[in-house]
Design a protein around this motif. Structure first.
Motif, PDB file in Angstrom:
ATOM      1  N   GLN A  47      42.195  30.348  48.742  1.00  0.00           N
ATOM      2  CA  GLN A  47      42.841  29.073  48.422  1.00  0.00           C
ATOM      3  C   GLN A  47      41.900  28.172  47.620  1.00  0.00           C
ATOM      4  O   GLN A  47      42.319  27.533  46.653  1.00  0.00           O
ATOM      5  CB  GLN A  47      43.293  28.371  49.698  1.00  0.00           C
ATOM      6  CG  GLN A  47      44.066  27.097  49.408  1.00  0.00           C
ATOM      7  CD  GLN A  47      44.689  26.501  50.653  1.00  0.00           C
ATOM      8  OE1 GLN A  47      44.747  27.129  51.688  1.00  0.00           O
ATOM      9  NE2 GLN A  47      45.143  25.273  50.542  1.00  0.00           N
TER      10      GLN A  47
ATOM     11  N   ILE B 225      39.471  29.089  45.595  1.00  0.00           N
ATOM     12  CA  ILE B 225      39.374  29.604  44.223  1.00  0.00           C
ATOM     13  C   ILE B 225      40.665  29.349  43.464  1.00  0.00           C
ATOM     14  O   ILE B 225      40.645  28.946  42.298  1.00  0.00           O
ATOM     15  CB  ILE B 225      39.017  31.104  44.247  1.00  0.00           C
ATOM     16  CG1 ILE B 225      37.610  31.297  44.807  1.00  0.00           C
ATOM     17  CG2 ILE B 225      39.130  31.707  42.845  1.00  0.00           C
ATOM     18  CD1 ILE B 225      37.252  32.747  45.101  1.00  0.00           C
ATOM     19  N   ASP B 226      41.801  29.559  44.128  1.00  0.00           N
ATOM     20  CA  ASP B 226      43.106  29.329  43.499  1.00  0.00           C
ATOM     21  C   ASP B 226      43.217  27.895  42.980  1.00  0.00           C
ATOM     22  O   ASP B 226      43.747  27.652  41.899  1.00  0.00           O
ATOM     23  CB  ASP B 226      44.203  29.621  44.532  1.00  0.00           C
ATOM     24  CG  ASP B 226      45.599  29.627  43.943  1.00  0.00           C
ATOM     25  OD1 ASP B 226      45.776  29.286  42.762  1.00  0.00           O
ATOM     26  OD2 ASP B 226      46.535  29.973  44.680  1.00  0.00           O
TER      27      ASP B 226
ATOM     28  N   ARG C 259      40.865  26.002  41.867  1.00  0.00           N
ATOM     29  CA  ARG C 259      39.889  25.627  40.829  1.00  0.00           C
ATOM     30  C   ARG C 259      40.536  25.327  39.486  1.00  0.00           C
ATOM     31  O   ARG C 259      39.984  24.583  38.682  1.00  0.00           O
ATOM     32  CB  ARG C 259      38.844  26.737  40.656  1.00  0.00           C
ATOM     33  CG  ARG C 259      37.860  26.783  41.796  1.00  0.00           C
ATOM     34  CD  ARG C 259      36.842  27.867  41.571  1.00  0.00           C
ATOM     35  NE  ARG C 259      36.041  28.071  42.771  1.00  0.00           N
ATOM     36  CZ  ARG C 259      35.255  29.104  42.966  1.00  0.00           C
ATOM     37  NH1 ARG C 259      35.152  30.039  42.035  1.00  0.00           N
ATOM     38  NH2 ARG C 259      34.582  29.222  44.072  1.00  0.00           N
ATOM     39  N   ASP C 260      41.687  25.944  39.224  1.00  0.00           N
ATOM     40  CA  ASP C 260      42.373  25.650  37.965  1.00  0.00           C
ATOM     41  C   ASP C 260      43.410  24.536  38.136  1.00  0.00           C
ATOM     42  O   ASP C 260      44.205  24.285  37.232  1.00  0.00           O
ATOM     43  CB  ASP C 260      42.996  26.904  37.369  1.00  0.00           C
ATOM     44  CG  ASP C 260      44.063  27.533  38.259  1.00  0.00           C
ATOM     45  OD1 ASP C 260      44.384  26.950  39.322  1.00  0.00           O
ATOM     46  OD2 ASP C 260      44.580  28.591  37.898  1.00  0.00           O
TER      47      ASP C 260
ATOM     48  N   LYS D  50      47.291  32.421  41.721  1.00  0.00           N
ATOM     49  CA  LYS D  50      46.517  33.078  40.672  1.00  0.00           C
ATOM     50  C   LYS D  50      45.471  32.105  40.156  1.00  0.00           C
ATOM     51  O   LYS D  50      45.555  30.900  40.369  1.00  0.00           O
ATOM     52  CB  LYS D  50      47.421  33.566  39.538  1.00  0.00           C
ATOM     53  CG  LYS D  50      48.302  32.497  38.950  1.00  0.00           C
ATOM     54  CD  LYS D  50      49.315  33.111  38.007  1.00  0.00           C
ATOM     55  CE  LYS D  50      50.263  32.041  37.521  1.00  0.00           C
ATOM     56  NZ  LYS D  50      51.304  32.573  36.684  1.00  0.00           N
ATOM     57  N   TYR D  51      44.497  32.661  39.464  1.00  0.00           N
ATOM     58  CA  TYR D  51      43.401  31.854  38.966  1.00  0.00           C
ATOM     59  C   TYR D  51      43.090  32.290  37.550  1.00  0.00           C
ATOM     60  O   TYR D  51      42.839  33.473  37.296  1.00  0.00           O
ATOM     61  CB  TYR D  51      42.161  32.036  39.854  1.00  0.00           C
ATOM     62  CG  TYR D  51      40.907  31.437  39.284  1.00  0.00           C
ATOM     63  CD1 TYR D  51      40.782  30.062  39.149  1.00  0.00           C
ATOM     64  CD2 TYR D  51      39.859  32.227  38.886  1.00  0.00           C
ATOM     65  CE1 TYR D  51      39.632  29.504  38.622  1.00  0.00           C
ATOM     66  CE2 TYR D  51      38.703  31.684  38.363  1.00  0.00           C
ATOM     67  CZ  TYR D  51      38.603  30.320  38.238  1.00  0.00           C
ATOM     68  OH  TYR D  51      37.469  29.766  37.715  1.00  0.00           O
TER      69      TYR D  51
ATOM     70  N   LYS E  66      40.413  31.678  34.759  1.00  0.00           N
ATOM     71  CA  LYS E  66      39.099  31.089  34.551  1.00  0.00           C
ATOM     72  C   LYS E  66      39.103  30.242  33.284  1.00  0.00           C
ATOM     73  O   LYS E  66      39.556  30.690  32.235  1.00  0.00           O
ATOM     74  CB  LYS E  66      38.046  32.197  34.440  1.00  0.00           C
ATOM     75  CG  LYS E  66      36.634  31.693  34.415  1.00  0.00           C
ATOM     76  CD  LYS E  66      35.658  32.849  34.445  1.00  0.00           C
ATOM     77  CE  LYS E  66      34.239  32.313  34.446  1.00  0.00           C
ATOM     78  NZ  LYS E  66      33.257  33.391  34.452  1.00  0.00           N
TER      79      LYS E  66
END
Ligand SMILES: [Zn+2]
Length: 115
Positions: free
Chosen positions: A69, A71-72, A74-75, A81-82, A84
């Motif tokens: 969650q 990392i998800d 971060r965008d 989904k993520y 970068k």
């Protein structure tokens, strides 16, 4: 043969040609889908191994879900989904992966940086 017949024959020829091309594209798409399925199967295997190893060293499923969650988000979107985000090495503004150069300062993008 009338002009109308000639026109109709031309239209039939065009339709057959379109159908042939669509059939070829469909075959290509099936191949691409099978490649993606193979990649998903491989990633599932890697994820399963990773989860089992992490569990063995005391990292719980709850901890994994919290990290997923984090990392998800971060965008900026909790959408499962993520993507970068990359920034220009010169002006530090966001870069789109499809651009060959920074749209702000014009510096050429080194595609290796985007990996
Ligand atoms: Zn730039």
């Amino acid at each position: 043969m009338t002009l109308y017949d000639l026109f109709q024959n031309f239209k039939i020829f065009e339709a057959k040609d379109d159908a042939d091309r669509a059939s070829l594209r469909s075959t290509d798409n099936v191949g691409e889908i099978n490649k993606l399925r193979d990649q998903i199967d491989h990633l599932s295997l890697v994820c399963q191994a990773t989860c089992e190893l992490l569990d063995e060293i005391g990292i719980s499923k709850k901890m994994m879900l919290a990290k997923i969650q984090e990392i998800d988000l971060r965008d900026g979107k909790l959408d499962g989904k993520y993507v970068k985000q990359h920034t220009c090495r010169s002006c530090h503004r966001p870069l789109a992966a499809r651009h060959l150069m920074c749209m702000y300062c014009g510096v050429l993008v080194d595609k290796a940086e985007l990996l």
